[in-house]
Design an enzyme around this catalytic site. Structure first.
Site, PDB file in Angstrom:
ATOM      1  N   ASP A 199       0.650  -3.134  -3.191  1.00 42.26           N
ATOM      2  CA  ASP A 199       1.000  -4.342  -3.926  1.00 42.26           C
ATOM      3  C   ASP A 199       1.937  -5.211  -3.064  1.00 42.26           C
ATOM      4  O   ASP A 199       1.659  -5.429  -1.891  1.00 42.26           O
ATOM      5  CB  ASP A 199       1.618  -3.952  -5.283  1.00 42.26           C
ATOM      6  CG  ASP A 199       1.751  -5.125  -6.237  1.00 42.26           C
ATOM      7  OD1 ASP A 199       0.745  -5.516  -6.841  1.00 42.26           O
ATOM      8  OD2 ASP A 199       2.871  -5.659  -6.370  1.00 42.26           O
ATOM      9  N   TRP A 200       3.039  -5.705  -3.624  1.00 39.27           N
ATOM     10  CA  TRP A 200       3.958  -6.524  -2.831  1.00 39.27           C
ATOM     11  C   TRP A 200       4.590  -5.744  -1.693  1.00 39.27           C
ATOM     12  O   TRP A 200       5.057  -6.338  -0.708  1.00 39.27           O
ATOM     13  CB  TRP A 200       5.034  -7.136  -3.724  1.00 39.27           C
ATOM     14  CG  TRP A 200       4.686  -8.525  -4.163  1.00 39.27           C
ATOM     15  CD1 TRP A 200       4.146  -8.903  -5.360  1.00 39.27           C
ATOM     16  CD2 TRP A 200       4.817  -9.724  -3.398  1.00 39.27           C
ATOM     17  NE1 TRP A 200       3.944 -10.257  -5.389  1.00 39.27           N
ATOM     18  CE2 TRP A 200       4.350 -10.790  -4.193  1.00 39.27           C
ATOM     19  CE3 TRP A 200       5.283 -10.004  -2.118  1.00 39.27           C
ATOM     20  CZ2 TRP A 200       4.342 -12.101  -3.766  1.00 39.27           C
ATOM     21  CZ3 TRP A 200       5.274 -11.314  -1.674  1.00 39.27           C
ATOM     22  CH2 TRP A 200       4.815 -12.348  -2.499  1.00 39.27           C
TER      23      TRP A 200
ATOM     24  N   TRP B 277      -4.014 -11.866 -13.821  1.00 39.36           N
ATOM     25  CA  TRP B 277      -2.717 -11.189 -13.846  1.00 39.36           C
ATOM     26  C   TRP B 277      -1.579 -12.205 -13.786  1.00 39.36           C
ATOM     27  O   TRP B 277      -0.604 -12.093 -14.537  1.00 39.36           O
ATOM     28  CB  TRP B 277      -2.613 -10.210 -12.689  1.00 39.36           C
ATOM     29  CG  TRP B 277      -1.201  -9.788 -12.403  1.00 39.36           C
ATOM     30  CD1 TRP B 277      -0.440 -10.105 -11.330  1.00 39.36           C
ATOM     31  CD2 TRP B 277      -0.368  -8.981 -13.254  1.00 39.36           C
ATOM     32  NE1 TRP B 277       0.818  -9.554 -11.451  1.00 39.36           N
ATOM     33  CE2 TRP B 277       0.889  -8.863 -12.617  1.00 39.36           C
ATOM     34  CE3 TRP B 277      -0.571  -8.365 -14.489  1.00 39.36           C
ATOM     35  CZ2 TRP B 277       1.939  -8.138 -13.178  1.00 39.36           C
ATOM     36  CZ3 TRP B 277       0.485  -7.642 -15.053  1.00 39.36           C
ATOM     37  CH2 TRP B 277       1.711  -7.536 -14.388  1.00 39.36           C
TER      38      TRP B 277
ATOM     39  N   ASP C   6      -8.821  -0.402  -9.859  1.00 41.26           N
ATOM     40  CA  ASP C   6      -7.912  -1.552  -9.826  1.00 41.26           C
ATOM     41  C   ASP C   6      -8.693  -2.847 -10.005  1.00 41.26           C
ATOM     42  O   ASP C   6      -9.538  -3.188  -9.174  1.00 41.26           O
ATOM     43  CB  ASP C   6      -7.169  -1.559  -8.490  1.00 41.26           C
ATOM     44  CG  ASP C   6      -6.111  -2.655  -8.386  1.00 41.26           C
ATOM     45  OD1 ASP C   6      -6.000  -3.479  -9.314  1.00 41.26           O
ATOM     46  OD2 ASP C   6      -5.402  -2.673  -7.371  1.00 41.26           O
TER      47      ASP C   6
ATOM     48  N   HIS D 236      -4.483   0.486 -10.068  1.00 39.42           N
ATOM     49  CA  HIS D 236      -3.676  -0.314  -9.151  1.00 39.42           C
ATOM     50  C   HIS D 236      -2.504   0.479  -8.582  1.00 39.42           C
ATOM     51  O   HIS D 236      -2.172   0.346  -7.408  1.00 39.42           O
ATOM     52  CB  HIS D 236      -3.162  -1.553  -9.881  1.00 39.42           C
ATOM     53  CG  HIS D 236      -2.284  -2.428  -9.057  1.00 39.42           C
ATOM     54  ND1 HIS D 236      -2.754  -3.123  -7.962  1.00 39.42           N
ATOM     55  CD2 HIS D 236      -0.955  -2.723  -9.150  1.00 39.42           C
ATOM     56  CE1 HIS D 236      -1.764  -3.822  -7.423  1.00 39.42           C
ATOM     57  NE2 HIS D 236      -0.661  -3.578  -8.121  1.00 39.42           N
TER      58      HIS D 236
END
Length: 298
Positions: free
Chosen positions: A122-123, A163, A249, A278
């Site tokens: 993710d980030w 999202w 995901d 995810h």
């Protein structure tokens, strides 16, 4: 700057998270802000630098940390500002791509991390994948899960746009509820542990901000940097790589990850986790075991 600090009693007796906290409040350019990180294993061992995303924190790595340490690695897992046990500026404009990225660079330099395996999702990947090119000689390996580079010249997928819309409609996001919906078999206590850093909506400025920081046009902050990172991974990366994909995901799933694999020079066939979503780290030790086997040539 109005800064919030989550009361420490919210972090007591979290399931499967017995790790001692470590603090740093002297990062250059971040004076007055305290960053939390986990630091386990021998200080002279190869490092697994584990970077989380949104809306999680280092709790996300609780199942992978023992496997890394058991294999002889040192684990460093920071909480980004606005998340976990780290300080949380209350003003949303404080949070920018560069604000987060530079904090990670300063932490790596402060701890003088070397022989590093970048572990990101993710980030943690949107930021983390831009680090090695500007920290030469420190990164040797990569374990990458359900993430992307925010280059601003590739259309954002429908899953991400949905999202972002959901996040923008949810200023006081129900993080425990979100995690229970996203991770099969997650207990109520584990879901509440993910929400522990955020007593109320005031503490969620960083959570609210992140989806709107993903570069969505070529001139967005972080986009040019991410394009430079894309070129670096294609042409200059000479370390070992391992990819794990949570196949369920809907945001950063198989199509995004296969495109990312095409960017990472020498990245082998991925580990496809059929039941994972995810938050890939919840699959636990299998990712660590398979990655280390791959790195050893097994």
């Amino acid at each position: 700057m109005d800064v919030l600090r989550t009361p420490e009693d919210r972090f007591s007796e979290l399931p499967d998270y017995p790790f001692e906290p470590h603090w740093c409040d002297t990062l250059p350019g971040y004076q007055g802000l305290r960053m939390h990180h986990l630091d386990l294993g021998a200080t002279d061992a190869p490092v697994a630098l584990c970077l989380h995303g949104q809306p999680t924190w280092s709790y996300l790595y609780r199942k992978m940390i023992p496997a890394f340490v058991g294999a002889g690695l040192r684990v460093v897992a920071p909480d980004l500002f606005g998340f976990g046990r780290s300080d949380k500026p209350a003003d949303e404009p404080v949070y920018t791509f560069d604000f987060h990225r530079l904090a990670l660079i300063r932490l790596v330099e402060h701890l003088d991390l070397r022989n590093v395996t970048l572990v990101c999702q993710d980030w943690g990947g949107l930021l983390g994948l831009t680090l090695p090119m500007d920290l030469p000689g420190r990164f040797e390996r990569l374990i990458v899960m359900n993430t992307a580079l925010g280059t601003g010249d590739v259309p954002l997928g429908a899953g991400f746009l949905a999202w972002r819309d959901y996040s923008n409609r949810s200023p006081d996001m129900d993080i425990a509820g979100l995690m229970k919906r996203s991770i099969a078999g997650l207990s109520e206590a584990e879901a509440q542990a993910y929400a522990a850093p955020f007593p109320d909506a005031r503490y969620k400025a960083g959570v609210r901000r992140f989806p709107n920081l993903v570069p969505d046009r070529p001139d967005a902050q972080g986009a040019a940097l991410s394009r430079r990172a894309r070129d670096w991974w294609r042409n200059q990366w000479s370390g070992q790589s391992f990819m794990a994909i949570g196949m369920q995901d809907p945001v950063l799933g198989p199509p995004v990850m296969r495109a990312l694999r095409g960017i990472i020079r020498g990245c082998p066939e991925p580990l496809e986790l059929a039941q994972a979503g995810h938050f890939t780290q919840e699959a636990g030790p299998v990712i660590v075991q398979r990655a280390l086997q791959s790195f050893a040539g097994g």
